[in-house]
Design an enzyme around this catalytic site. Structure first.
Site, PDB file in Angstrom:
ATOM      1  N   ASP B  17       0.619  -1.398  -0.031  1.00 47.00           N
ATOM      2  CA  ASP B  17      -0.172   0.089  -0.244  1.00 47.00           C
ATOM      3  C   ASP B  17       1.462   1.418  -0.078  1.00 47.00           C
ATOM      4  O   ASP B  17       1.957   1.067   0.086  1.00 47.00           O
ATOM      5  CB  ASP B  17      -1.041  -0.455   1.681  1.00 47.00           C
ATOM      6  CG  ASP B  17      -1.384   0.988   1.360  1.00 47.00           C
ATOM      7  OD1 ASP B  17      -2.231   1.405  -0.038  1.00 47.00           O
ATOM      8  OD2 ASP B  17      -2.154   1.596   2.268  1.00 47.00           O
ATOM      9  N   ASP B  19      -0.185   5.051   0.643  1.00 48.74           N
ATOM     10  CA  ASP B  19      -0.348   6.124   2.449  1.00 48.74           C
ATOM     11  C   ASP B  19      -0.659   5.540   3.341  1.00 48.74           C
ATOM     12  O   ASP B  19      -1.197   4.909   3.588  1.00 48.74           O
ATOM     13  CB  ASP B  19      -1.953   6.712   1.678  1.00 48.74           C
ATOM     14  CG  ASP B  19      -2.351   7.103   0.481  1.00 48.74           C
ATOM     15  OD1 ASP B  19      -1.692   8.141   0.405  1.00 48.74           O
ATOM     16  OD2 ASP B  19      -3.267   7.317  -0.405  1.00 48.74           O
ATOM     17  N   ASP B 148      -2.075  -0.530   5.683  1.00 46.91           N
ATOM     18  CA  ASP B 148      -2.531  -0.398   6.934  1.00 46.91           C
ATOM     19  C   ASP B 148      -4.290  -0.332   7.534  1.00 46.91           C
ATOM     20  O   ASP B 148      -4.377   0.043   8.943  1.00 46.91           O
ATOM     21  CB  ASP B 148      -2.075   1.157   7.115  1.00 46.91           C
ATOM     22  CG  ASP B 148      -2.091   1.703   6.738  1.00 46.91           C
ATOM     23  OD1 ASP B 148      -2.775   2.048   5.111  1.00 46.91           O
ATOM     24  OD2 ASP B 148      -3.254   3.036   6.720  1.00 46.91           O
TER      25      ASP B 148
END
Lengths: 194, 194
Positions: B17, B19, B148
């Protein structure tokens, strides 16, 4: 077979390519080329033998080709391929889960945002959420991929069946189903019943 | 086991991922917020309980939050999360196939191009080709997804194991492996030997 199992069997994940399947990239390129370079003959869309315009154009055309494809507004203003947006809305209404799966140009600077703008303009905001940008389509899980590119390779073994969107430059491929926005219902129906 | 099979077993497709895993979205947001709205207290990154900043902020903050996230240059200027870019280059050198898999903001207008620019700036042009933009990560085939976000859902049953990139707002999740850019080698090694 229970109704639920029947329903599951009927519903597929369908990936639909964007350039030259929903948006008329080649047609618009050819139109602009003839205006900008009337003295330089180039293969018209109907006579194309190669997937990439650059592969059937002389060396000195290459920077001029890139200049058109990557210019601001080129992607945003691509005309519709007749029947495309109507077909994917209909697929969705039939219960299929449809994503638009597109490979951005290496020179991404104008291309990526304009692909989103094009989808929003012609299909609406809800379809923007169904847009997938990737240079490797083998990674994307689905039942079928509708794409005009003759061969699609990448890092994974694809889960999809590649159904060719019919174009002059992919007519030498004989081992794949072939679809256009006139006959798509039959092809999808056949696949669903396999 | 033959050497080739051993090698295949050792090499994975890894999705990472962007961000708050590679790029410090939350940290930069908090920094800008404090400058623009010093009179409006907001949860600092270390005390966050929710994945989305908006979910722990009062109603009147919502347009101000969006204004910052979607402003020109915000995504492009995100600082690095320490160790992230080094780790993914190292994974690649270990023989893994690594893709960066990111969900663009609904207000995509500045976000999408700037994600590509960020990758090019911090990782180089070759990594731009490894960028996948999708709002549904369950469709992307891989062995693991480092992300996250506490729960990742979508149209497909994911092929990946979701390994949590450790953040304050995902610490209540106890049934997934947890990774940071300090311990990632052990976690990847464990997964590889399963």
């Amino acid at each position: 077979m229970s109704i639920l199992r029947k329903l599951n069997k009927l519903q597929m994940i369908i990936l639909v390519d964007m350039d030259d399947v929903l948006a008329d990239f080649d047609g618009e390129f050819y139109r602009v080329w003839k205006i900008l370079h009337p003295e330089k003959p180039i293969t018209p869309p109907k006579a194309r033998k190669h997937f990439y315009i650059r592969d059937e154009s002389p060396e000195d055309y290459q920077p001029l080709i890139t200049e058109i494809n990557t210019s601001p507004g080129f992607i945003r203003s691509l005309p519709l391929i007749k029947g495309g947006t109507k077909a994917i809305n209909e697929m969705k209404n039939m219960g299929h889960t449809v994503f638009i799966c597109t490979t951005p140009l290496i020179k991404y600077h104008n291309c990526v945002k304009e692909k989103y703008e094009w989808i929003e303009k012609h299909l609406g905001a809800k379809w923007v959420e169904k847009l997938i940008l990737t240079r490797d389509k083998t990674l994307i899980k689905s039942d079928i991929l509708i794409d005009d590119k003759p061969e699609i390779i990448g890092a994974a073994v694809p889960s999809w069946e590649h159904i060719l969107f019919d174009k002059p430059y992919n007519r030498d491929i004989t081992d794949k189903k072939r679809l256009n926005w006139g006959n798509w219902r039959e092809i999808i129906e056949d696949r669903r019943q396999e």
